[in-house]
Design a protein around this motif. Structure first.
Motif, short mmCIF file in Angstrom:
data_model
loop_
_atom_site.label_atom_id
_atom_site.label_comp_id
_atom_site.label_asym_id
_atom_site.label_seq_id
_atom_site.Cartn_x
_atom_site.Cartn_y
_atom_site.Cartn_z
N GLU A 169 0.77 -1.36 -0.02
CA GLU A 169 0.02 -0.10 0.01
C GLU A 169 0.82 1.27 0.04
O GLU A 169 0.56 2.10 -0.72
CB GLU A 169 -0.96 0.02 1.28
CG GLU A 169 -2.17 -0.86 1.15
CD GLU A 169 -2.86 -0.77 2.31
OE1 GLU A 169 -4.12 -1.41 2.41
OE2 GLU A 169 -2.68 -0.11 3.45
N LEU A 170 2.01 1.23 0.90
CA LEU A 170 2.87 2.42 0.72
C LEU A 170 3.29 2.68 -0.54
O LEU A 170 3.51 3.90 -0.98
CB LEU A 170 3.77 2.13 1.96
CG LEU A 170 4.83 3.46 2.19
CD1 LEU A 170 3.88 4.55 2.60
CD2 LEU A 170 5.45 2.95 3.52
N ALA A 171 4.15 1.76 -1.18
CA ALA A 171 4.80 1.89 -2.40
C ALA A 171 3.67 2.17 -3.42
O ALA A 171 4.01 3.16 -4.21
CB ALA A 171 5.21 0.49 -2.72
N GLY A 172 2.44 1.87 -3.27
CA GLY A 172 1.66 2.13 -4.34
C GLY A 172 1.07 3.46 -4.19
O GLY A 172 0.80 4.20 -5.03
N SER A 173 1.10 4.08 -2.83
CA SER A 173 0.56 5.43 -2.62
C SER A 173 1.83 6.32 -3.13
O SER A 173 1.54 7.39 -3.78
CB SER A 173 0.59 5.76 -1.20
OG SER A 173 1.71 5.67 -0.49
N LEU A 174 3.13 6.10 -3.11
CA LEU A 174 3.95 6.94 -3.71
C LEU A 174 4.03 6.73 -5.25
O LEU A 174 4.25 7.86 -5.79
CB LEU A 174 5.38 6.46 -3.16
CG LEU A 174 5.87 6.20 -1.65
CD1 LEU A 174 6.98 5.41 -1.10
CD2 LEU A 174 5.95 7.77 -1.31
N ALA A 175 3.67 5.74 -5.77
CA ALA A 175 3.51 5.59 -7.24
C ALA A 175 2.64 6.49 -7.58
O ALA A 175 2.46 6.94 -8.72
CB ALA A 175 3.57 4.36 -7.61
N ARG A 176 1.36 6.47 -6.89
CA ARG A 176 0.25 7.14 -7.59
C ARG A 176 0.43 8.76 -7.44
O ARG A 176 -0.25 9.33 -8.32
CB ARG A 176 -0.80 6.87 -6.34
CG ARG A 176 -2.26 7.67 -6.86
CD ARG A 176 -3.41 7.07 -6.07
NE ARG A 176 -3.25 7.04 -4.58
CZ ARG A 176 -2.80 5.99 -3.73
NH1 ARG A 176 -2.94 4.98 -4.16
NH2 ARG A 176 -2.74 6.53 -2.37
N VAL A 177 1.27 9.13 -6.81
CA VAL A 177 1.72 10.33 -6.63
C VAL A 177 2.88 11.07 -7.56
O VAL A 177 3.33 11.98 -7.37
CB VAL A 177 1.74 11.35 -5.03
CG1 VAL A 177 0.28 11.15 -4.69
CG2 VAL A 177 2.78 10.44 -4.22
N GLY A 178 3.49 9.96 -8.05
CA GLY A 178 4.84 10.25 -8.73
C GLY A 178 5.92 10.67 -7.95
O GLY A 178 6.82 10.97 -8.47
N GLU A 179 6.15 9.63 -6.81
CA GLU A 179 7.19 10.07 -5.92
C GLU A 179 8.26 8.89 -6.08
O GLU A 179 9.05 8.87 -5.04
CB GLU A 179 6.73 10.38 -4.42
CG GLU A 179 6.00 11.83 -4.41
CD GLU A 179 6.95 12.76 -4.52
OE1 GLU A 179 8.31 12.68 -4.39
OE2 GLU A 179 6.30 13.90 -4.47
N GLU A 220 10.82 -2.45 -5.62
CA GLU A 220 10.47 -3.23 -6.91
C GLU A 220 9.36 -2.48 -7.65
O GLU A 220 9.00 -2.36 -8.75
CB GLU A 220 10.04 -4.76 -6.23
CG GLU A 220 10.95 -5.38 -5.73
CD GLU A 220 10.33 -6.67 -5.01
OE1 GLU A 220 9.23 -6.97 -4.92
OE2 GLU A 220 11.20 -7.63 -4.70
N ALA A 221 8.57 -1.61 -6.97
CA ALA A 221 7.55 -0.96 -7.47
C ALA A 221 8.24 0.26 -8.41
O ALA A 221 7.64 0.69 -9.55
CB ALA A 221 6.62 -0.02 -6.56
N ALA A 222 9.61 0.44 -8.18
CA ALA A 222 10.13 1.75 -9.08
C ALA A 222 11.06 0.84 -10.02
O ALA A 222 11.77 1.40 -10.77
CB ALA A 222 11.08 2.20 -8.22
N GLY A 223 10.86 -0.37 -10.10
CA GLY A 223 11.41 -1.26 -11.45
C GLY A 223 12.73 -1.87 -11.10
O GLY A 223 13.46 -2.30 -12.01
#
Length: 387
Positions: A169-179, A220-223
């Protein structure tokens, strides 16, 4: 020229030039880049690479890669860069150059020092990735030697609940706001996650495990691909460093009078599951609770609560399942099943913390605060553990 840049020039010994020509066993062409992101700040031990972090350096030396050192303080900056070029007409001379290059990077890391208050590791990762991506050839590797306890938004672990937040959830929230930094195709080694120094309190085993899981989910969410060096940081940190806010570390379950609240730092569950992340750790937390219930012959109600995720019926079902998981463990520890009952309220309970922003996006920190199991003694009894 700032003190930091002067230190970079002295310790990294910025090199410009080409590998020596002629002689036996000529050096291969330079390839790739490696960045070393270091805390070098208060509240954590001094950054000293070991194990997998040193292996990143060794590969960079062999590949004649560009090396960069980034200090992840409140305003991350590049301490210095050095092309690790091999020079010399003989194999002995080239080997000496490699040793010099390796030592220069180690000296640069040892001499690194925070200039600014607070800690922004997410920003440090972004700066490191952008620095090494300027080199077109591969590999691109990052070694992070840091406690991982960032104190700057958008990843500020001083915020309530964030240390216990669901990693995905935390990684997803960062991805959602482009951080999220762009780590596509990069290997990222972490050393020192969860290692602290006074006045920062030490993390529990469960808290450190969740911190590791958070950074893995972010990478991992950042690739990128993450590897963890388990060898801890142990050397004393430097003195007179800029101030870093202390991350609150819950020390055991919160209790008052007849109630004990078990949060994620106490009995963590797998996402959307009633399965404990660490059954042994959960049992250790529940052992003294079971002992009092048995000794006092007390009865209790276990109330599960959760974040406002999915429809209310699903929330209630999951929260009751988690309450029953705790109940089952207490029974295994000797508490009569007849002395306990479990209910699930989902997100409709007194003390619910709003866990969505104005746009309806889930806030991982408040969501973690809402995920708990509350054990309430009946008949006016109180918890000795609270005294």
């Amino acid at each position: 020229m700032s003190g930091r840049l002067l230190a970079a020039t002295a310790s990294l010994g910025l090199v410009v030039g080409l590998a020596g020509c002629g002689g036996e066993d000529p050096a291969a062409d330079p390839t790739g880049a490696a960045a070393f992101v270091v805390g070098a700040r208060g509240n954590m031990p001094a950054p000293r690479p070991a194990g997998l972090a040193v292996e990143v350096l060794d590969r960079a030396v062999e590949n004649q890669s560009l090396a960069a050192i980034v200090v992840a303080d409140g305003e991350p900056s590049v301490l210095g860069t050095r092309p690790l070029l091999v020079q010399g007409a003989t194999s002995q001379a080239r080997e000496a150059t490699k040793n010099d290059n390796r030592q220069a990077v180690l000296d640069g890391i040892a001499g690194a020092r925070a200039d600014d208050e607070e800690a922004d590791l997410l920003g440090g990762l972004d700066l490191a990735a952008r620095t090494i991506r300027s080199v077109e050839t591969l590999p691109h590797e990052i070694a992070v030697i840091d406690s991982g306890l960032s104190t700057v938004a958008p990843l500020d672990f001083t915020q309530p609940g964030l240390l216990e937040a669901d990693p995905e959830e935390l990684a997803g929230s960062l991805a959602r706001v482009g951080e999220l930094p762009d780590l596509e195709g990069m290997e990222v080694v972490f050393q020192g996650l969860g290692d602290t120094a006074p006045p920062q309190e030490a993390l529990s085993i469960a808290q450190r495990a969740n911190l590791v899981a958070i950074w893995r989910a972010v990478v991992e969410a950042a690739g990128g691909v993450m590897a963890l060096e388990e060898r801890p940081l142990a050397e004393d940190t430097a003195v007179d460093l800029p101030e870093v806010s202390i991350v609150p570390v819950p020390n055991g379950p919160a209790c008052a009078g007849p109630t004990i609240e078990l949060a994620g730092a106490d009995v963590a569950f797998q996402p959307d599951s009633a399965e404990f992340v660490d059954p042994a750790a959960a049992r250790a937390v529940l052992q003294p609770i079971a002992e009092q219930l048995v000794q006092a012959g007390a009865t209790a109600t276990l109330t599960g609560t959760t974040a406002r995720v999915r429809e209310l019926g699903g929330q209630r079902a999951l929260s009751e399942q988690r309450a029953r998981a705790v109940l089952s463990e207490l029974v295994d520890l000797g508490v009569p099943a007849s002395a306990l009952r479990a209910v699930g309220l989902g997100s409709e309970f007194p003390g619910y913390v709003p866990d969505h922003d104005a746009a309806g996006n889930l806030l991982p920190g408040p969501a973690a605060q809402n995920r708990k199991v509350i054990i309430t003694l009946e008949n006016g009894d109180t918890w000795v553990l609270c005294e």
